[in-house]
Scaffold this active site. Structure first.
Site, PDB file in Angstrom:
ATOM      1  N   HIS A 108       0.878  -1.174   0.000  1.00 19.74           N
ATOM      2  CA  HIS A 108       0.000   0.000   0.000  1.00 19.74           C
ATOM      3  C   HIS A 108       0.913   1.220   0.000  1.00 19.74           C
ATOM      4  O   HIS A 108       1.717   1.397   0.913  1.00 19.74           O
ATOM      5  CB  HIS A 108      -0.926   0.006   1.222  1.00 19.74           C
ATOM      6  N   CYS A 109       0.787   2.056  -1.022  1.00 15.90           N
ATOM      7  CA  CYS A 109       1.720   3.185  -1.167  1.00 15.90           C
ATOM      8  C   CYS A 109       1.080   4.480  -0.662  1.00 15.90           C
ATOM      9  O   CYS A 109       0.106   4.957  -1.264  1.00 15.90           O
ATOM     10  CB  CYS A 109       2.124   3.319  -2.630  1.00 15.90           C
ATOM     11  N   PRO A 110       1.602   5.055   0.421  1.00 20.06           N
ATOM     12  CA  PRO A 110       1.014   6.308   0.911  1.00 20.06           C
ATOM     13  C   PRO A 110       1.249   7.473  -0.043  1.00 20.06           C
ATOM     14  O   PRO A 110       0.499   8.439  -0.040  1.00 20.06           O
ATOM     15  CB  PRO A 110       1.724   6.538   2.244  1.00 20.06           C
TER      16      PRO A 110
END
Ligand SMILES: [Zn+2]
Ligand SMILES: [Zn+2]
Length: 403
Positions: free
Chosen positions: A137-139
């Site tokens: 999950h890429c912020p």
């Protein structure tokens, strides 16, 4: 032809927008994308600002080429940033079932998505759906990186790396000129860069930022390219690494990763436009079940190593509890996993044991796991080591008294 492809790609990207959980503009209104866009704008401003003094684009062909290349890199970086974010990772469709009956036995069912979890997919709580071939999950793009946007994300990293590399070189050279301004005057040369002290500070900050971005992009891009060549995600990379040690310790034969078809086939699969990323081809003689079994065995190992302890001191869930847990606040876990607040008298089950921080879940009065899992300072609970130490101290006190 290229223009046609770009237009059809853009249409495809925008046609998918309606499938997203968050509207794209809403997705960008988060600290991650806003930070990336702010950094890009700031570095672009600084490069233009210095180019006007050092290598004026309107006065030489070289200057024009230099600024054009930089604009191309920044535009490419922005285009692929938006493409990766708006395309999304791809979710397992509602009601998805595996194509063969045997897979029903080893695939798990996601109650939230109302579908079987396809091989290599995982449910992301932040995105709210099962992500096809979840990498992470890429912020920064505020959504997962998965099957659909994996390549776009890597291209975004590549453009960012090239743009920031150019910015870092330009800023370093200009900074050198600015710092040695007096030397140039002393040598009878016209100083090229004239900066006030506040501009100098800003330029130093921008140079540090550009160099930092280059280092981060190299690190991330290296991980992505290795993953593409061997066809594993960040999550699977961890599983493979643990499998090596687990199986060696258990005296089992080395784990054969079923999805590595050789670098040519892996890259072909990555670029294949008609592959939906749900049912992955495997190596000859392998099955997706082997990967699932290895993951289950590792999970079981983790569960077997857990221990239960009681909360001794209040913890408010702060990421850096400077005033209450100073030692722990000096070495906070460097990830985005949640922290769980604790109250005296509560009981927690610990899964990951560290010198300053533990990772676990709170237990209810009847010993069941409740709520979310997360980190908390080790000093907030009584661990077995504390109890052993207390026991030794008590014994020593008794011995002293007896003596
Ligand atoms: Zn799900
Ligand atoms: Zn996600």
């Amino acid at each position: 032809m290229i223009v046609n492809n770009t237009v059809s790609n853009m249409i495809k990207v925008f046609s998918r927008l309606s499938d997203m959980k968050l509207p794209p503009i809403g997705r960008l209104l988060s600290w991650g994308p806003l930070t990336i866009l702010s950094i890009m704008s700031f570095l672009t401003y600084m490069v233009f600002y210095f180019a006007e003094m050092w290598w004026v684009p309107t006065e030489s062909v070289g200057g024009m080429i230099h600024i054009s290349v930089y604009c191309l890199m920044t535009a490419g970086s922005l285009y692929w940033f938006f493409t990766a974010s708006f395309t999304g990772p791809g979710c397992v469709p509602k009601g998805w079932t595996p194509p063969n009956d045997a897979a029903f036995d080893y695939l798990s069912y996601c109650n939230t998505c109302k579908a079987y979890k396809a091989p290599r997919s995982l449910h992301c709580k932040k995105c709210g759906f099962c992500v096809k071939k979840l990498d992470h999950h890429c912020p920064w793009i505020n959504i997962c990186v998965g099957h659909d946007n994996h390549l776009y994300f890597a291209i975004f990293l590549m453009f960012t790396l090239l743009g920031c590399f150019q910015a870092a070189i330009v800023l370093t050279i200009c900074l050198y000129h600015a710092i040695n301004r007096n030397w140039y005057i002393h040598e009878g040369q016209e100083p090229v860069i004239n900066l006030s002290s506040s501009s100098l500070m800003l330029a130093m900050f921008a140079t540090g930022l550009a160099i930092g971005a280059v280092v981060a992009a190299v690190f991330l891009l290296h991980g992505q390219i290795t993953g593409f060549i061997k066809n594993y995600t960040e999550v699977e990379g961890w599983v493979l690494q643990k499998a090596k040690y687990r199986r060696r310790a258990a005296g089992l034969p080395a784990f054969v990763y079923p999805y590595d078809l050789g670098w040519r086939e892996n890259i072909k699969l990555l670029l294949a436009k008609d592959f939906d990323g749900l049912w992955w081809p495997v190596r000859k003689g392998c099955s997706p079940k082997e990967m699932m079994d290895e993951q289950k065995a590792q999970k079981q190992d983790r569960e077997n190593r857990h221990f239960v302890c009681n909360v001794s001191d209040e913890y408010n869930g702060s990421c850096v509890p400077v005033t209450t847990y100073t030692r722990a606040s000096l070495t906070p876990p460097l990830n985005l996993a949640p922290r769980i607040p604790l109250c005296v008298g509560e009981t927690v089950r610990v899964f990951i044991d560290g010198p300053q921080w533990l990772f676990g879940v709170k237990l209810t009065a009847d010993g069941k796991e409740s709520g979310r899992r997360g980190y908390f300072p080790r000093a907030a609970v009584y661990t077995d080591a504390d109890l052993d130490e207390a026991q030794i101290n008590t014994t020593n006190t008794h011995k002293t008294k007896a003596a």
